[in-house]
Design an enzyme around this catalytic site. Structure first.
Site, short mmCIF file in Angstrom:
data_model
loop_
_atom_site.label_atom_id
_atom_site.label_comp_id
_atom_site.label_asym_id
_atom_site.label_seq_id
_atom_site.Cartn_x
_atom_site.Cartn_y
_atom_site.Cartn_z
N ARG A 241 -12.65 3.96 -12.47
CA ARG A 241 -12.57 3.87 -11.00
C ARG A 241 -11.11 3.78 -10.59
NH1 ARG A 241 -14.77 3.31 -6.22
NH2 ARG A 241 -13.87 1.92 -4.64
N HIS A 243 -9.14 2.51 -7.46
CA HIS A 243 -9.48 1.63 -6.34
C HIS A 243 -8.23 1.32 -5.52
CE1 HIS A 243 -12.18 -1.47 -4.55
NE2 HIS A 243 -11.03 -2.11 -4.30
N ASP A 244 -8.35 1.44 -4.21
CA ASP A 244 -7.25 1.10 -3.31
C ASP A 244 -7.46 -0.29 -2.74
OD1 ASP A 244 -5.92 3.55 -3.64
OD2 ASP A 244 -7.21 4.52 -2.17
N CYS A 257 -16.88 -4.16 4.62
CA CYS A 257 -16.69 -2.95 3.82
C CYS A 257 -17.28 -3.15 2.43
CB CYS A 257 -15.21 -2.57 3.73
SG CYS A 257 -14.21 -3.79 2.87
N GLU A 288 -3.12 -1.17 1.08
CA GLU A 288 -3.95 -1.98 1.97
C GLU A 288 -4.31 -1.24 3.25
OE1 GLU A 288 -6.31 -4.45 3.30
OE2 GLU A 288 -5.22 -5.39 1.64
N ASP A 328 -6.15 8.04 7.83
CA ASP A 328 -5.94 7.58 6.47
C ASP A 328 -4.56 8.00 6.03
OD1 ASP A 328 -6.07 7.16 3.64
OD2 ASP A 328 -8.25 7.38 3.69
N ARG A 330 -3.44 7.12 2.75
CA ARG A 330 -3.34 6.91 1.31
C ARG A 330 -2.87 8.17 0.60
NH1 ARG A 330 -9.20 4.48 0.25
NH2 ARG A 330 -9.63 5.95 1.95
#
Length: 416
Positions: A241, A243-244, A257, A288, A328, A330
């Protein structure tokens, strides 16, 4: 102000050329000797060969410690007994200048790679550290109590602690490679970074000879279940995975969430897969609130809850865009770099529903087999809006996609 300047004495600016004693960096070279070290310290500016400084956002705390007199400006780390607990690489893609552009693949073993330069006084600091640890989560203890996991004393202890190898990775950006990854010119990238950081790093626009940038952002932590060498073996089943960070959910269990339940579900899957002769990986990035920041995230929470009609899936992304100007930030284009650093060529079981992560991973040349979505029973009631919005926007799901009207409304906001 004049008194302040006088008390500081001569201030050396970074916008001029210099560094005759700085070792060159040849990004993508096949050996550390040919590549050269990353030197971002300030004690001897003639040795610096990058823009920025080590430790990302924590460099500001270093400055405070120096200003307060708690830290000597010329302190050099004693690297005795700090070498990685597990060797990582080198792997073929370390010498591909386009495969890894956001971290230094040689950054974990600077003492071994450049002992001659260290002996001559160059302050070379690691940008990666690899160690051993135990991961203890109540969700894993619960999985043991319910019989979903069985301690084996090797991967999972009876106490519920999982044994892992973990690596902390600081960002190291090769600016030409980052620009190519994002489809913009290097000049445009440099200028935008300079302007959007309030002119913090003038070298971005005045020192085109410096191609490596240590950005003041958070890095990532990698958790490996099983033998790290197995990550590079496509014959060994890999459960992974990416993951952020979501501090509110990951740490404090906020139920708006699915971040923590998805993270702990992935850890359970990694443990189970490793116990069946596989290997597991969780790569945790500091991004974040979709890299918008926690203040923006909380403002969006308020906007979602207070809008007319309450929190709804069709307005989920719209509320973020109203506050942040973008849905977004990211931008998963840089995310696969850490996977290439680990030598990964195939992920057999990807614990993620994100189409953006999947596209970035496969687009970088890593094969993906099965995709694992979060079980419905792990989705908090308050997070149902998030899941419905994301599946309508194209996230992977084994279940039904929300109705056509919700799909139309979400896709109409640019999420096709």
């Amino acid at each position: 102000m004049s008194g302040v300047h006088e008390s500081l004495g001569h201030i050396r600016l970074t916008s001029h050329s210099g560094g005759l004693d700085a070792p060159p960096i040849r990004w993508g070279a096949p050996t550390p000797h040919e590549r050269g070290p990353v030197i971002g310290t300030t004690a001897n500016r003639s040795h610096r060969n990058v823009i920025g400084t080590h430790s990302g956002s924590y460099s500001v705390y270093r400055a405070l410690a120096v200003a307060a007199g708690a830290l000597a400006r010329d302190h050099r780390a004693d690297l005795t007994n700090t070498s990685p607990t597990d060797p990582i690489g080198p792997y073929p893609r370390w010498s591909d200048p386009t495969a890894i552009v956001s971290l230094d693949p040689w950054g974990a073993t600077v003492a071994e790679n450049w002992p001659d330069l260290l002996a001559r006084g160059h302050d070379i600091r690691p940008t990666i550290a690899v160690t051993k640890a135990h991961v203890i989560l109540p969700e894993i203890t619960e999985a043991i109590e319910r019989g979903r996991l069985v301690p084996d004393g090797k991967v999972l202890l009876p106490s519920g602690a999982a044994l892992v190898t973990k690596a902390a990775v600081e960002p190291v950006w090769h600016l030409p490679g980052v620009a190519e990854r994002f489809g913009c010119s290097e000049a445009e990238l440099r200028r935008t970074l300079f302007e959007e950081t309030g002119g913090m790093y003038p070298e971005l626009v005045t020192r085109s000879d410096l191609e490596v940038f240590l950005p003041p952002i958070g890095g990532q932590t990698v958790y490996i279940f099983g033998d790290p060498r197995d990550l590079a073996d496509p014959a060994v089943e890999l459960t992974a995975r990416v993951h952020d960070e979501c501090n509110g959910s990951d740490v404090f269990g906020s139920d708006i969430c699915t971040c923590r339940p998805y993270l702990t579900h992935a850890i359970e899957e990694c443990i189970r897969g490793t116990q069946h002769d596989g290997v597991g990986l969780v790569a945790y990035s500091r991004k974040e609130g979709r890299a918008l920041g926690e203040v923006t995230k909380f403002l969006v929470y308020n906007a979602r809850k207070r809008q007319e009609g309450g929190d709804t899936a069709d307005q989920y992304f719209a509320r973020t865009e109203c506050v942040a100007g973008v849905q977004d930030m990211r931008f998963q284009e840089l995310m696969p770099d850490v996977l290439h650093w680990l030598g990964i060529t195939k992920i057999h079981r990807l614990v993620s529903m994100s189409n953006m992560k999947y596209d970035a991973i496969t687009g970088s040349g890593i094969a993906v087999g099965e995709r694992i979505n979060i079980p419905d029973e792990l989705i908090p009631a308050d997070a149902r809006v998030e899941i419905d919005a994301k599946t309508a926007a194209g996230y992977f799901t084994r279940g039904p996609v929300p109705d056509a009207e919700a799909l139309r409304k979400v896709k109409g906001r640019g999420l096709e």
